[in-house]
Design a protein around this motif. Structure first.
Motif, PDB file in Angstrom:
ATOM      1  N   THR A 115     -10.955  -3.509   8.044  1.00 36.55           N
ATOM      2  CA  THR A 115     -10.570  -2.097   8.151  1.00 36.55           C
ATOM      3  C   THR A 115      -9.871  -1.615   6.893  1.00 36.55           C
ATOM      4  N   VAL A 116      -8.931  -2.394   6.387  1.00 40.12           N
ATOM      5  CA  VAL A 116      -8.132  -1.989   5.237  1.00 40.12           C
ATOM      6  C   VAL A 116      -7.497  -3.244   4.644  1.00 40.12           C
ATOM      7  N   CYS A 118      -4.174  -4.441   1.852  1.00 41.83           N
ATOM      8  CA  CYS A 118      -2.984  -4.037   1.099  1.00 41.83           C
ATOM      9  C   CYS A 118      -2.853  -4.898  -0.148  1.00 41.83           C
ATOM     10  N   ASP A 127      -9.268  -4.594  12.944  1.00 39.93           N
ATOM     11  CA  ASP A 127      -8.830  -3.853  14.132  1.00 39.93           C
ATOM     12  C   ASP A 127      -9.771  -3.984  15.327  1.00 39.93           C
ATOM     13  N   GLN A 152     -11.445   0.427   0.475  1.00 37.81           N
ATOM     14  CA  GLN A 152     -10.551   0.143   1.595  1.00 37.81           C
ATOM     15  C   GLN A 152      -9.223  -0.447   1.126  1.00 37.81           C
ATOM     16  N   VAL A 154      -5.600  -0.363  -0.428  1.00 40.46           N
ATOM     17  CA  VAL A 154      -4.481   0.549  -0.664  1.00 40.46           C
ATOM     18  C   VAL A 154      -3.334  -0.224  -1.298  1.00 40.46           C
ATOM     19  N   GLU A 159       0.857   2.556   3.619  1.00 38.02           N
ATOM     20  CA  GLU A 159      -0.494   3.105   3.506  1.00 38.02           C
ATOM     21  C   GLU A 159      -1.471   2.331   4.380  1.00 38.02           C
ATOM     22  N   MET A 160      -1.322   1.017   4.405  1.00 32.62           N
ATOM     23  CA  MET A 160      -2.193   0.202   5.239  1.00 32.62           C
ATOM     24  C   MET A 160      -2.017   0.563   6.711  1.00 32.62           C
ATOM     25  N   SER A 162      -0.987   3.310   8.001  1.00 34.76           N
ATOM     26  CA  SER A 162      -1.449   4.662   8.306  1.00 34.76           C
ATOM     27  C   SER A 162      -2.949   4.699   8.584  1.00 34.76           C
ATOM     28  N   ARG A 163      -3.675   3.680   8.146  1.00 34.20           N
ATOM     29  CA  ARG A 163      -5.119   3.628   8.386  1.00 34.20           C
ATOM     30  C   ARG A 163      -5.467   2.863   9.658  1.00 34.20           C
ATOM     31  N   LEU A 164      -4.465   2.354  10.341  1.00 38.25           N
ATOM     32  CA  LEU A 164      -4.707   1.557  11.540  1.00 38.25           C
ATOM     33  C   LEU A 164      -4.339   2.347  12.783  1.00 38.25           C
TER      34      LEU A 164
END
Length: 206
Positions: A115-116, A118, A127, A152, A154, A159-160, A162-164
């Motif tokens: 998903t993302v 860091c 996720d 993907q 960040v 920031e990580m 906020s994408r979850l």
């Protein structure tokens, strides 16, 4: 009154009259205005992952299947999250709920997306989306190949996060599963895969 009720009653009495203060939310949620360029963030993520003893391969989208095939060349059988495109690894079997822990244990490797990621902490977040699958498939096979797009990546933990989506089961990965004993002897593969391979797919944003 039983012991449980007695303890709960004491807690209630102790909390009576206590003012509940609002949670402070003014912490840093993103990068500073002079944030690092996207390409440098990917470099930082790679450095962190390698430091954690993960294997990192970078490729363009048209070379993704070849990169995955190279990392999985010695692994058989291979499981893939159900939403992972078959062309990433044609020989991999899609996961399904009928596979329990013993059945998952027969797979040498698992292939997922992410998903993302860091860069600051070298952490990849999954996720449980279809291309990442349920948590069990990334904990039982000995090798995890994870595909991360560079768009993907960040900079920071806020920031990580906020994408979850908070209602989804999140798995954070920072290198292969590892622990150490009281003498600080490192042991890998105790709580998850012994080997983590990350394919960083370079997008046009980097």
């Amino acid at each position: 009154m039983g012991a449980r009720e007695d303890i709960l009653q004491r807690i209630r009495e102790a909390n009576e009259g206590i003012e509940v203060l609002p949670v402070q939310r003014d912490y840093r949620r993103g990068s500073a205005p002079t944030s690092v360029a996207a390409g440098a963030l990917v470099d930082l993520l790679e450095d962190r992952l390698v430091d954690y003893r993960a294997t990192v391969v970078r490729c363009r989208p048209d070379a993704l299947a070849d990169s995955v095939r190279g990392l999985l060349a010695a692994a058989s059988p291979v499981l893939r999250a159900p939403g992972v495109p078959q062309e990433w690894c044609p020989g991999a079997e899609p996961d399904h709920e009928g596979l329990g822990a013993q059945e998952l244990d027969r797979y040498a490797a698992v292939l997922t997306a992410a998903t993302v990621a860091c860069a600051e902490t070298g952490t990849i977040a999954l996720d449980a989306s279809p291309d990442q699958g349920r948590r069990a498939i990334t904990l039982i096979p000995d090798l995890h190949v994870c595909v991360v797009r560079t768009d993907q990546v960040v900079a920071s933990v806020p920031e990580m996060l906020s994408r979850l989506a908070g209602e989804r089961p999140i798995t954070f990965i920072s290198g292969p599963s590892a622990t150490s004993d009281i003498e600080l002897d490192r042991v890998e593969g105790v709580h998850g895969p012994r080997t983590l391979c990350v394919v960083l797919v370079e997008t046009d944003q980097t």
